[in-house]
Design a protein around this motif. Structure first.
Motif, PDB file in Angstrom:
ATOM      1  N   GLU A  79       0.824  -1.206   0.000  1.00 32.61           N
ATOM      2  CA  GLU A  79       0.000   0.000   0.000  1.00 32.61           C
ATOM      3  C   GLU A  79       0.863   1.263   0.000  1.00 32.61           C
ATOM      4  N   ALA A  80       1.957   1.244   0.740  1.00 30.73           N
ATOM      5  CA  ALA A  80       2.857   2.403   0.780  1.00 30.73           C
ATOM      6  C   ALA A  80       3.458   2.652  -0.605  1.00 30.73           C
ATOM      7  N   GLY A  90       2.855   5.949  -3.467  1.00 34.15           N
ATOM      8  CA  GLY A  90       4.004   6.756  -3.860  1.00 34.15           C
ATOM      9  C   GLY A  90       4.895   7.173  -2.718  1.00 34.15           C
ATOM     10  N   ARG A  91       4.828   6.480  -1.591  1.00 31.63           N
ATOM     11  CA  ARG A  91       5.638   6.842  -0.419  1.00 31.63           C
ATOM     12  C   ARG A  91       7.010   6.187  -0.410  1.00 31.63           C
ATOM     13  N   PHE A  95       6.722   8.844   5.557  1.00 31.12           N
ATOM     14  CA  PHE A  95       5.521   8.638   6.349  1.00 31.12           C
ATOM     15  C   PHE A  95       5.218   9.927   7.095  1.00 31.12           C
ATOM     16  N   GLY A  96       4.213  10.657   6.624  1.00 32.85           N
ATOM     17  CA  GLY A  96       3.875  11.946   7.216  1.00 32.85           C
ATOM     18  C   GLY A  96       5.037  12.912   7.061  1.00 32.85           C
ATOM     19  N   THR A  97       5.543  13.430   8.171  1.00 34.56           N
ATOM     20  CA  THR A  97       6.674  14.360   8.120  1.00 34.56           C
ATOM     21  C   THR A  97       8.009  13.635   8.281  1.00 34.56           C
TER      22      THR A  97
END
Length: 80
Positions: free
Chosen positions: A21-22, A26-27, A51-53
């Protein structure tokens, strides 16, 4: 080895479905290119996870199919 499997085996991400999923969101990037779940990773590649910041950057050192909890940390080296 597929990037989603590497992330799971190295224990950077706990489950392969979460790693998949990540990638789909596009993470995950390999050498500054967005990675799909089936993208092959080789020794020497730089993997960036966002992941977030928080951003984690690691270098792939080894690819193992079956790995113990203690040996998982030997599969990569943290850069940032």
């Amino acid at each position: 080895m597929r990037i989603d499997k590497f992330l799971k085996n190295s224990r950077l991400i706990k489950r392969r479905t979460v790693a998949k999923e990540a990638c789909e969101q596009g993470r995950i990037k390999i050498n500054d290119k967005v990675a799909k779940p089936g993208t092959e990773v080789v020794e020497g590649d730089i993997v960036t996870m966002e992941f977030g910041t928080k951003t984690i950057k690691v270098e792939v050192l080894d690819l193992k199919e079956h790995v113990t909890k203690h040996a998982a940390k030997e599969m990569y080296k943290t850069i940032e």
